[in-house]
Design a protein around this motif. Structure first.
Motif, PDB file in Angstrom:
ATOM      1  N   ARG A  21      21.063 -25.077  20.289  1.00 54.53           N
ATOM      2  CA  ARG A  21      20.655 -24.655  21.621  1.00 54.53           C
ATOM      3  C   ARG A  21      19.377 -25.371  22.003  1.00 54.53           C
ATOM      4  NH1 ARG A  21      24.714 -23.387  24.190  1.00 54.53           N
ATOM      5  NH2 ARG A  21      25.600 -21.369  23.910  1.00 54.53           N
ATOM      6  N   ALA A  80      24.265 -12.183  24.086  1.00 54.57           N
ATOM      7  CA  ALA A  80      25.418 -12.419  23.215  1.00 54.57           C
ATOM      8  C   ALA A  80      26.426 -13.357  23.868  1.00 54.57           C
ATOM      9  CB  ALA A  80      26.085 -11.101  22.857  1.00 54.57           C
ATOM     10  N   LYS A 125      25.771 -17.125  22.961  1.00 56.66           N
ATOM     11  CA  LYS A 125      25.784 -17.578  21.571  1.00 56.66           C
ATOM     12  C   LYS A 125      27.027 -18.413  21.294  1.00 56.66           C
ATOM     13  CE  LYS A 125      22.831 -13.967  19.890  1.00 56.66           C
ATOM     14  NZ  LYS A 125      22.614 -12.881  18.980  1.00 56.66           N
ATOM     15  N   THR A 166      29.503 -20.235  18.272  1.00 55.38           N
ATOM     16  CA  THR A 166      29.933 -20.323  16.882  1.00 55.38           C
ATOM     17  C   THR A 166      30.930 -21.466  16.795  1.00 55.38           C
ATOM     18  OG1 THR A 166      29.711 -17.936  16.596  1.00 55.38           O
ATOM     19  CG2 THR A 166      31.044 -19.101  14.974  1.00 55.38           C
TER      20      THR A 166
END
Length: 75
Positions: free
Chosen positions: A42, A54, A57, A59
């Protein structure tokens, strides 16, 4: 048929988690993992990363797949 590594990228966490990419295939796991690590970085002025929403975010990880060599682009 050939064994490759598929880069999976998710945005969000919990109930808001969405699969946003599942079409990048790599011959080399090290290269796939490098791209996975870059996707999850980020940039910005985040003074408190633990306060990041959230939904923002990311993954990403690589999974092994067995694909038809001519059916997908492999990096």
């Amino acid at each position: 048929m050939v064994h490759v590594f598929l880069l999976m990228v998710y945005l969000g966490a919990g109930d808001s988690r969405q699969l946003i990419s599942q079409d990048m295939y790599f011959y080399d796991l090290v290269e796939c993992n490098w791209y996975a690590s870059q996707m999850a970085k980020r940039y910005g002025n985040y003074q408190y990363l633990d306060r990041m929403s959230a939904k923002d975010k990311v993954t990403s990880y690589c999974i092994p797949k067995y694909v038809q060599k001519d059916s997908v682009r492999i990096y």
